[in-house]
Design a protein around this motif. Structure first.
Motif, mmCIF file in Angstrom:
data_model
loop_
_atom_site.group_PDB
_atom_site.id
_atom_site.type_symbol
_atom_site.label_atom_id
_atom_site.label_comp_id
_atom_site.label_asym_id
_atom_site.label_seq_id
_atom_site.Cartn_x
_atom_site.Cartn_y
_atom_site.Cartn_z
ATOM 1 N N ARG A 104 0.860 -1.195 0.000
ATOM 2 C CA ARG A 104 0.000 0.000 0.000
ATOM 3 C C ARG A 104 0.893 1.242 0.000
ATOM 4 O O ARG A 104 1.061 1.915 1.022
ATOM 5 C CB ARG A 104 -0.898 -0.012 1.234
ATOM 6 N N PRO A 105 1.501 1.537 -1.167
ATOM 7 C CA PRO A 105 2.489 2.625 -1.208
ATOM 8 C C PRO A 105 1.918 3.996 -0.831
ATOM 9 O O PRO A 105 2.654 4.879 -0.426
ATOM 10 C CB PRO A 105 2.991 2.616 -2.662
ATOM 11 N N GLU A 106 0.596 4.154 -0.951
ATOM 12 C CA GLU A 106 -0.013 5.459 -0.657
ATOM 13 C C GLU A 106 -0.345 5.639 0.826
ATOM 14 O O GLU A 106 -0.791 6.700 1.252
ATOM 15 C CB GLU A 106 -1.301 5.627 -1.480
ATOM 16 N N ARG A 107 -0.108 4.572 1.595
ATOM 17 C CA ARG A 107 -0.575 4.561 2.980
ATOM 18 C C ARG A 107 -0.036 5.745 3.803
ATOM 19 O O ARG A 107 -0.791 6.393 4.529
ATOM 20 C CB ARG A 107 -0.144 3.240 3.613
ATOM 21 N N LEU A 108 1.246 6.029 3.679
ATOM 22 C CA LEU A 108 1.853 7.082 4.502
ATOM 23 C C LEU A 108 1.324 8.463 4.112
ATOM 24 O O LEU A 108 1.058 9.297 4.970
ATOM 25 C CB LEU A 108 3.374 7.024 4.337
ATOM 26 N N ARG A 109 1.171 8.666 2.815
ATOM 27 C CA ARG A 109 0.626 9.943 2.334
ATOM 28 C C ARG A 109 -0.795 10.139 2.875
ATOM 29 O O ARG A 109 -1.153 11.228 3.327
ATOM 30 C CB ARG A 109 0.624 9.927 0.801
ATOM 31 N N ARG A 110 -1.549 9.045 2.861
ATOM 32 C CA ARG A 110 -2.932 9.149 3.361
ATOM 33 C C ARG A 110 -2.957 9.429 4.858
ATOM 34 O O ARG A 110 -3.789 10.171 5.353
ATOM 35 C CB ARG A 110 -3.713 7.876 3.036
ATOM 36 N N LEU A 111 -2.012 8.811 5.566
ATOM 37 C CA LEU A 111 -1.926 9.059 7.008
ATOM 38 C C LEU A 111 -1.611 10.539 7.265
ATOM 39 O O LEU A 111 -2.214 11.170 8.152
ATOM 40 C CB LEU A 111 -0.847 8.163 7.639
ATOM 41 N N ALA A 112 -0.683 11.097 6.483
ATOM 42 C CA ALA A 112 -0.342 12.514 6.638
ATOM 43 C C ALA A 112 -1.594 13.368 6.422
ATOM 44 O O ALA A 112 -1.850 14.305 7.186
ATOM 45 C CB ALA A 112 0.765 12.906 5.652
ATOM 46 N N ASP A 113 -2.392 13.016 5.413
ATOM 47 C CA ASP A 113 -3.626 13.774 5.145
ATOM 48 C C ASP A 113 -4.569 13.657 6.340
ATOM 49 O O ASP A 113 -5.126 14.638 6.812
ATOM 50 C CB ASP A 113 -4.334 13.230 3.888
ATOM 51 N N ARG A 114 -4.717 12.414 6.799
ATOM 52 C CA ARG A 114 -5.667 12.145 7.885
ATOM 53 C C ARG A 114 -5.279 12.893 9.161
ATOM 54 O O ARG A 114 -6.136 13.326 9.926
ATOM 55 C CB ARG A 114 -5.715 10.633 8.131
ATOM 56 N N LEU A 115 -3.966 13.041 9.372
ATOM 57 C CA LEU A 115 -3.497 13.715 10.594
ATOM 58 C C LEU A 115 -3.436 15.229 10.409
ATOM 59 O O LEU A 115 -2.970 15.951 11.298
ATOM 60 C CB LEU A 115 -2.111 13.185 10.987
ATOM 61 N N GLY A 116 -3.873 15.696 9.241
ATOM 62 C CA GLY A 116 -3.876 17.151 8.994
ATOM 63 C C GLY A 116 -2.485 17.698 8.735
ATOM 64 O O GLY A 116 -2.189 18.852 9.043
ATOM 65 N N LEU A 117 -1.588 16.865 8.174
ATOM 66 C CA LEU A 117 -0.196 17.287 7.978
ATOM 67 C C LEU A 117 0.149 17.471 6.496
ATOM 68 O O LEU A 117 1.331 17.587 6.145
ATOM 69 C CB LEU A 117 0.768 16.248 8.587
ATOM 70 N N THR A 118 -0.871 17.479 5.646
ATOM 71 C CA THR A 118 -0.643 17.499 4.192
ATOM 72 C C THR A 118 0.339 18.585 3.774
ATOM 73 O O THR A 118 1.208 18.347 2.929
ATOM 74 C CB THR A 118 -1.997 17.719 3.472
ATOM 75 N N ASP A 119 0.210 19.784 4.355
ATOM 76 C CA ASP A 119 1.059 20.900 3.909
ATOM 77 C C ASP A 119 2.458 20.858 4.523
ATOM 78 O O ASP A 119 3.347 21.586 4.087
ATOM 79 C CB ASP A 119 0.396 22.235 4.287
#
Ligand code: UDP
Length: 418
Positions: free
Chosen positions: A271-286
Motif C-alpha cells: 500500500r504505497p499510498e498509505r503514509l501519504r494518506r496518514l499525513a492527510d488524515r493527521l492534517g499534515l498534508t502541507d
C-alpha cells in the motif's frame, strides 16, 4: 561476493536496495584499495544488462540470469537459487583453477548459494546476515507480516556452514549466538562505515537549506530510508501531530517541515499510498513532503539541512542513515534498538528512545523546537562521533576476518585429510 537479491548498481533507498547495497559498494572499493580484488555476483533484474560491469578499479559486478528479469519479489527468489548457483559456477568454470580465494555472502539468500559454491571450490565462506528473521519477527510493527520458517531454517544452515560470520555490532553477534547457536569463536564484529568524504558538515545547515529551498528557521525532522512498517515513518507523523497539538503555532508558514526521503519497499509496497494518506488524515498534508530516493551527494544536503534525523525503526541491524546524518553534523532521534545505541550517543549526539510511543518522540522534537541552538550543539558532537565509522576501518577488519577464515579453513582441510 554474493549479493543475489539486490544489485550494488541499484539506487539505495527504495525496494530491495538499502544499506546492504551501500555496504557492498563501499566495502568492495576499500578492499580493492587494500589489494583484494572483488567480483560481486548479483541477479540480473533487467533485460539487456552487460554480463560484467566495472564498478571501480578492482571491483567487478557480474550479472547472473536467474528467473524473469523484472517483477520478481524477494519472497519468490528461493525458487531461483538453483539457476543462480548454476550461473555462478558457469562463470567460475571459465576461469583458471584457484581463481577465487574466498566467498563472502550477504543476506541469507546469498548465503545459501555461498554454502554450495564455497564447498565446491574448496574455499572458505564468510557470511554477513545484514538482517535476521528471528530478530525481525521478535520486533514486528503492528500488521507487518513475519518472515517465513524457510528463512529461519536457511539462516541456521548458513550459520553452521560458514567459516566466519561477520556481525555489525557486538549486540548482533550476541543475537547470532543466542538465536542461531552460532559459535562465538567464529563470529567477528566489524562495524559498517560512512563515506566521510561525502557525508561531512561541509558549509553547514543554512547553506544546505538554501540549496534545497527550505525555510531557514524551521524545525525540520527528517526521515530517510525505505518506506516500510519496520522503519516506522508513520511514528514520526504521529509524533509531529502530537507536537502540533501542544503548540499549534508550529503550523504557521516556515516553522515546520517534515521531509520523507525514500521509496516504498517490502510490505510497504502493498500500500504505497498509505503514509501519504496518514499525513492527510493527521492534517499534515502541507507540512510533510515526500521525495523519491536521491544519490549520496544530494542526500548529504538533506542531512545537513535537518534539525534532526528521526529513525524510529522497530529493528535495525546497524542503521547507516543514522551514522551518515551525524557525519553531516546532524543529531539523531532514534529508537534504542539493534545497532542504533552503538551509532547514536544518547544525550550527546542525539536521543535514544525506548519503545515506540509517539509521545516520547514528540518530547524529543519539542526540545529542538524550544532550543534553536540544540541541533548545532549536538551536531558538532555527532560529526566527531561519526568519524570512527570510516569504511577503511571496515575493510581492514574484514581482511582480518578473511585471513582468520582462510587459516581455519586450511586447518580443517588438513585435519580432514589426516
Ligand atoms: N539511501 C540513499 N538515498 C536515499 C535514501 C537512502 O542513498 O534517498 C541510502 C543511505 O545513504 C543508506 C542506505 O540507503 O546508506 C540505507 O541504509 P540503512 O542501514 O539506514 O537502512 P537499510 O536500507 O539497510 O534497512
Amino acid at each position: 561476493m554474493l549479493s543475489v537479491h539486490t544489485s550494488p548498481l541499484h539506487q539505495p533507498g527504495t525496494g530491495d536496495a538499502g544499506g546492504m547495497n551501500v555496504y557492498i559498494v563501499e566495502l568492495s572499493k576499500q578492499l580493492a584499495a587494500l589489494g583484494t580484488e572483488v567480483e560481486i555476483f548479483t541477479r540480473a533484474s533487467a533485460g539487456g544488462l552487460p554480463p560484467a560491469v566495472e564498478l571501480a578499479p578492482g571491483v567487478l559486478v557480474r550479472h547472473v540470469d536467474a528467473g524473469p528479469y523484472e517483477g520478481l519479489s524477494k519472497e519468490e527468489l528461493p525458487a531461483q537459487m538453483c539457476a543462480f548457483t548454476h550461473g555462478v559456477t558457469q562463470i567460475w568454470a571459465g576461469q583458471l583453477p584457484g581463481y577465487f580465494d574466498l566467498v563472502h555472502s550477504h543476506y541469507w539468500l546469498s548465503g545459501q548459494v555461498g554454502w554450495l559454491v564455497a564447498e565446491r571450490w574448496g574455499v572458505p565462506l564468510v557470511h554477513a546476515m545484514h538482517t535476521m528473521a528471528k530478530v525481525k519477527n521478535a520486533a514486528l510493527a503492528a500488521g507487518d507480516s513475519p518472515e517465513p520458517a524457510a528463512r529461519v531454517i536457511g539462516e541456521t544452515q548458513i550459520v553452521r556452514a560458514a567459516d566466519r560470520l561477520i556481525a555489525n555490532t557486538a549486540e548482533e553477534a550476541a543475537e547470532l549466538v543466542r538465536h542461531y547457536d552460532a559459535d562465538p569463536m567464529r563470529t567477528a564484529v566489524v562495524h559498517p562505515g560512512v563515506n566521510l568524504d561525502v557525508f561531512r558538515p561541509a558549509d553547514g545547515r543554512a547553506a544546505a537549506r538554501a540549496r534545497l529551498g527550505l525555510p531557514q528557521h524551521a524545525l525540520i525532522p527528517l526521515f530517510v530510508g525505505r518506506i516500510q512498517p519496520l522503519k516506522a515513518p508513520d511514528l514520526l507523523l504521529y509524533a509531529v501531530r502530537e507536537l502540533l497539538d501542544r503548540d499549534p503555532s508550529l503550523a504557521d508558514p516556515g516553522r515546520l517541515v517534515v521531509p520523507i526521503v525514500g521509496g516504498p519497499s517490502g510490505t510497504g509496497l502493498a500500500r504505497p499510498e498509505r503514509l501519504r494518506r496518514l499525513a492527510d488524515r493527521l492534517g499534515l498534508t502541507d507540512l510533510v513532503r515526500f521525495h523519491p530516493p536521491v544519490g549520496q551527494e544530494r542526500l548529504a544536503d538533506w542531512y545537513r539541512a535537518a534539525s534532526a534525523l528521526v529513525m524510529p525503526s522497530y529493528s535495525e541491524s546497524f542503521g547507516l542513515v543514522a551514522a551518515e546524518a551525524q557525519a553531516c553534523g546532524t543529531p539523531v532521534v532514534a529508537a534504542a534498538v539493534g545497532g542504533l545505541p552503538v551509532v547514536v550517543r544518547d544525550e550527546a549526539t542525539g536521543y535514544l528512545i525506548e519503545g515506540h510511543d509517539p509521545v516520547h518522540y514528540a518530547d524529543a522534537l519539542a526540545r529542538f523546537a524550544a532550543d534553536p541552538g540544540l541541533s548545532d550543539r549536538l551536531g558538532r558532537a555527532a560529526a566527531l562521533h561519526a568519524r570512527r565509522f570510516g569504511w577503511a576501518a571496515t575493510a581492514a577488519g574484514t581482511v582480518s576476518v578473511y585471513r582468520a577464515a582462510t587459516e581455519s579453513h586450511r586447518f580443517a582441510l588438513r585435519s580432514a585429510h589426516g
